[in-house]
Write an enzyme that holds these catalytic residues in place. Structure first.
Site, mmCIF file in Angstrom:
data_model
loop_
_atom_site.group_PDB
_atom_site.id
_atom_site.type_symbol
_atom_site.label_atom_id
_atom_site.label_comp_id
_atom_site.label_asym_id
_atom_site.label_seq_id
_atom_site.Cartn_x
_atom_site.Cartn_y
_atom_site.Cartn_z
ATOM 1 N N SER A 1 19.994 85.751 25.273
ATOM 2 C CA SER A 1 19.853 86.354 26.593
ATOM 3 C C SER A 1 18.484 87.009 26.691
ATOM 4 C CB SER A 1 20.948 87.425 26.797
ATOM 5 O OG SER A 1 20.696 88.236 27.925
ATOM 6 N N TYR B 1 25.074 95.625 24.496
ATOM 7 C CA TYR B 1 24.819 94.192 24.662
ATOM 8 C C TYR B 1 23.399 93.847 24.234
ATOM 9 C CZ TYR B 1 24.674 89.591 26.915
ATOM 10 O OH TYR B 1 24.544 88.238 27.178
#
Length: 272
Positions: free
Chosen positions: A149, A162
């Site tokens: 990501s 995250y």
């Protein structure tokens, strides 16, 4: 047909990638926890003329991952017994299983949520990579694609857990590429920005669809799972001597992690 393994294949980017790779001529091993979803996807792929096998697996379990590796090895061996050659070997692993939980600031961060994110995104990827690397190397033309990501190299408020997990995955990817230098396995990293899938944000907010929808409110055409699958398939189908180290892919509306245009793009706006 070369064999590809896709983790997290039951929905979103994983399912889209499985469909795309099958269309590219891979036999796709679909791996995720939800066996019913995998069975549905196998049917979709085979009905479209592709080849797919479902192997339910929980990447947080050593035993489950060992079972995945054994099933993949058995599949490759069966191809060998049928007279298959190099084109039928295990040549691609897409480490896609992952996810986010919560959007709490660090001072109120849930240890349980952070632990889950590390377990799935980092340690799950480690388990699967370790288990399948010998088969990929034996093919003499292996590729590992890490679906990380933009959070793997940029932080944002509320995304501490995250981002930390995806930073860990990005660090693992770069380290692995260095360690495999001189061996026949490519290492690719795909870093999507804002992708609207059927489950990612909803799962992050534990089923709160209102909060999930707010993430994409007013954003014209966020990325789709098929957009990311297209990037993955492109890297995997380059000539083997070509290693695409990293692709960062965002929608046009997202200039950076913290800069998202909400509203029409490329259209005449009303003056009053």
């Amino acid at each position: 047909m070369p064999i590809a393994i896709v983790t997290g294949a039951s929905s979103g980017i994983g399912a889209a990638t499985a469909r795309r790779l099958a269309a590219e001529g891979f036999t796709v091993v679909l791996s995720a926890r939800r066996a019913d979803r995998l069975a549905e996807l196998v049917t979709q792929i085979t009905d479209a003329g592709g080849s797919a096998v479902a192997v339910p697996c929980d990447v947080t379990s050593d035993e489950s991952v060992a079972g995945l590796a054994e099933a993949v090895a058995d599949l490759a061996e069966s191809y060998g017994r049928e007279g298959g050659g190099p084109d039928e070997r295990v040549s691609l692993l897409v480490n896609n299983a992952g996810g986010a939980l919560g959007l709490d600031p660090v001072e109120h961060g849930s240890v349980d949520d952070w632990q889950w994110m590390f377990e799935v995104n980092v340690l799950g990827t480690l388990r699967v990579t370790k288990a399948l690397l010998p088969l990929l190397e034996a093919s003499e033309a292996g590729t590992i694609v890490m679906v990380s990501s933009t959070a793997g190299f940029i932080v944002y408020e509320g995304g501490g857990g995250y981002s930390a997990a995806k930073h860990g995955m990005t660090a693992m990817t770069g380290t692995l590429r260095l360690e495999l230098a001189g061996r026949p396995v490519r290492v690719v990293e795909i870093d999507p920005g804002m992708v609207r899938t059927d489950e990612f944000a909803t799962k992050r907010f534990r089923g709160d669809t209102e909060r999930a929808d707010a993430v994409y409110a007013g954003v014209e055409m966020p990325l789709t799972a098929d957009d990311v699958a297209d990037c993955i398939a492109w890297t995997a189908t380059r000539p083997q001597h070509v290693n695409i180290d990293r692709i960062v892919v965002r929608p046009l509306a997202q200039a950076a992690q913290h800069k998202v245009a909400r509203g029409p793009i490329g259209r005449q706006r009303p003056t009053s």
